[in-house]
Motif scaffolding. Sequence first.
Motif, short mmCIF file in Angstrom:
data_model
loop_
_atom_site.label_atom_id
_atom_site.label_comp_id
_atom_site.label_asym_id
_atom_site.label_seq_id
_atom_site.Cartn_x
_atom_site.Cartn_y
_atom_site.Cartn_z
N PRO A 67 -44.51 -42.38 92.08
CA PRO A 67 -45.00 -41.07 91.82
C PRO A 67 -45.66 -40.90 90.32
O PRO A 67 -46.66 -40.02 90.13
CB PRO A 67 -43.87 -40.22 91.80
N ALA A 68 -45.12 -41.46 89.30
CA ALA A 68 -45.65 -41.14 87.87
C ALA A 68 -47.02 -41.81 87.88
O ALA A 68 -47.71 -41.55 86.87
CB ALA A 68 -44.66 -42.10 87.22
N ARG A 69 -47.59 -42.81 88.67
CA ARG A 69 -48.73 -43.41 88.73
C ARG A 69 -49.79 -42.59 89.49
O ARG A 69 -50.90 -43.10 89.70
CB ARG A 69 -48.66 -44.68 88.88
N ILE A 70 -49.44 -41.36 90.26
CA ILE A 70 -50.46 -40.73 90.96
C ILE A 70 -50.76 -39.51 90.26
O ILE A 70 -49.67 -38.62 89.83
CB ILE A 70 -49.82 -40.43 92.37
N LEU A 71 -51.91 -39.43 89.95
CA LEU A 71 -52.30 -37.92 89.28
C LEU A 71 -53.31 -36.95 90.40
O LEU A 71 -54.22 -37.69 90.93
CB LEU A 71 -53.17 -38.40 88.16
N VAL A 72 -52.95 -35.80 90.38
CA VAL A 72 -53.78 -35.07 91.43
C VAL A 72 -54.58 -33.95 90.21
O VAL A 72 -53.77 -33.12 89.57
CB VAL A 72 -53.11 -34.28 92.22
N THR A 73 -55.72 -33.89 90.07
CA THR A 73 -56.24 -33.17 89.31
C THR A 73 -56.64 -31.68 90.13
O THR A 73 -56.37 -31.64 91.00
CB THR A 73 -57.76 -33.62 88.82
N ARG A 74 -56.92 -30.71 89.06
CA ARG A 74 -57.29 -29.35 89.23
C ARG A 74 -58.53 -29.30 90.25
O ARG A 74 -58.79 -28.38 91.09
CB ARG A 74 -57.22 -28.41 88.28
N GLU A 75 -59.29 -30.44 90.33
CA GLU A 75 -60.41 -30.42 91.10
C GLU A 75 -60.13 -30.98 92.40
O GLU A 75 -61.10 -31.01 93.23
CB GLU A 75 -61.92 -31.17 90.23
N GLY A 76 -59.00 -31.47 92.74
CA GLY A 76 -58.60 -31.92 94.05
C GLY A 76 -58.67 -33.40 94.05
O GLY A 76 -58.68 -33.99 95.08
N THR A 77 -59.30 -33.96 93.02
CA THR A 77 -59.29 -35.56 92.76
C THR A 77 -57.95 -36.29 92.85
O THR A 77 -57.04 -36.04 91.92
CB THR A 77 -60.31 -35.89 91.89
N ILE A 78 -57.47 -37.30 93.70
CA ILE A 78 -56.29 -37.92 93.64
C ILE A 78 -56.60 -39.38 92.74
O ILE A 78 -57.52 -40.00 93.24
CB ILE A 78 -55.75 -38.43 94.76
N LEU B 8 -57.68 -29.24 98.43
CA LEU B 8 -56.67 -29.72 97.59
C LEU B 8 -56.84 -29.03 95.98
O LEU B 8 -55.99 -28.45 95.56
CB LEU B 8 -56.54 -31.17 97.55
N ALA B 9 -57.95 -28.99 95.91
CA ALA B 9 -58.45 -28.22 94.53
C ALA B 9 -58.16 -26.78 94.52
O ALA B 9 -57.29 -26.27 93.60
CB ALA B 9 -60.01 -28.23 94.32
N ARG B 10 -58.24 -25.91 96.00
CA ARG B 10 -57.74 -24.45 95.94
C ARG B 10 -55.96 -24.56 95.70
O ARG B 10 -55.60 -23.61 95.14
CB ARG B 10 -58.05 -23.98 97.18
N MET B 11 -55.37 -25.35 96.29
CA MET B 11 -53.93 -25.58 96.21
C MET B 11 -53.54 -25.75 94.49
O MET B 11 -52.70 -25.28 94.26
CB MET B 11 -53.35 -26.62 96.92
N MET B 12 -54.26 -26.67 94.08
CA MET B 12 -53.83 -27.06 92.60
C MET B 12 -54.11 -25.78 91.77
O MET B 12 -53.16 -25.62 90.92
CB MET B 12 -54.60 -28.34 92.20
N ARG B 13 -55.18 -25.13 92.04
CA ARG B 13 -55.40 -24.11 91.09
C ARG B 13 -54.55 -22.86 91.43
O ARG B 13 -53.98 -22.29 90.46
CB ARG B 13 -56.99 -23.57 91.28
N LEU B 14 -54.02 -22.59 92.62
CA LEU B 14 -53.04 -21.70 93.14
C LEU B 14 -51.70 -21.90 92.37
O LEU B 14 -51.12 -21.03 91.85
CB LEU B 14 -52.96 -21.81 94.49
N TRP B 15 -51.29 -23.26 92.36
CA TRP B 15 -49.97 -23.88 91.86
C TRP B 15 -50.08 -23.66 90.25
O TRP B 15 -48.98 -23.53 89.74
CB TRP B 15 -49.53 -24.94 92.39
N PHE B 16 -51.10 -24.30 89.83
CA PHE B 16 -51.13 -24.24 88.28
C PHE B 16 -52.15 -23.54 87.46
O PHE B 16 -52.25 -24.02 86.30
CB PHE B 16 -51.22 -26.28 88.19
N GLY B 17 -52.93 -22.68 88.21
CA GLY B 17 -53.79 -22.08 87.36
C GLY B 17 -54.96 -22.63 87.31
O GLY B 17 -55.41 -23.94 87.72
N ALA B 18 -56.08 -21.98 86.89
CA ALA B 18 -57.48 -22.71 86.75
C ALA B 18 -57.39 -23.54 85.55
O ALA B 18 -56.37 -23.61 84.59
CB ALA B 18 -58.23 -21.24 86.33
N LYS B 19 -58.73 -24.29 85.56
CA LYS B 19 -58.69 -25.35 84.45
C LYS B 19 -58.52 -24.65 83.18
O LYS B 19 -59.12 -23.75 82.75
CB LYS B 19 -59.94 -26.16 84.77
#
Length: 183
Positions: free
Chosen positions: A14-25, A152-163
């Motif tokens: 898990p520590a080696r998986i990064l999900v960006t706010r843009e929805g890129t894994i 995924l980008a929409r979910m990331m922004r919802l959970w973690f805020g905008a860039k």
Amino acid sequence: DGTSLDIVHGNLSPARILVTREGTIKLLDFGLRSASSDEAAELPYRSPEQVREEPADPRSDLFSLGTILWELLTRESLFKRASSVDTLAAIETDYPAPPSTVRLDVPPELDAIVLKLLGKAPRARYQSADDVLVDIEALATKLGFQISTADLARMMRLWFGAKPDVSKLESDIVVAGVHLEAE
């Protein structure tokens, strides 16, 4: 050209998986083991063939992915035990219960995907990440879920805020021990 390169990460956790706010894994640290790596934290994500110190192929990473998915679904550790020896033994010998035995809302089709990823022998697992993706996309369609980078980008922004606005950060930024000057 579509030809498999048979690249093996060999240390997926898990520590080696990064999900960006843009929805890129992004998978981090391909083939790298740093002095600061936490081997005890990485052990539970090894494949049985890695435990036996046999050659690993891309299906080894799929086993690690199965462990991560099982843990994401259940919010419990799968193979981590009190000692490293017990953890490695569990990877080799324990057959995981379906995630739905821990979380009743996990559909049986998702159980099947996760358990196939966790096959003890590489030939019992999915043979490629593309094969996994086909089954996940089919299940998502059946369940009425949209899975895309944009979703995924929409979910990331919802959970973690905008860039974050980089211009509002301090002028000096330290990333991974490298000092960078903000422009």
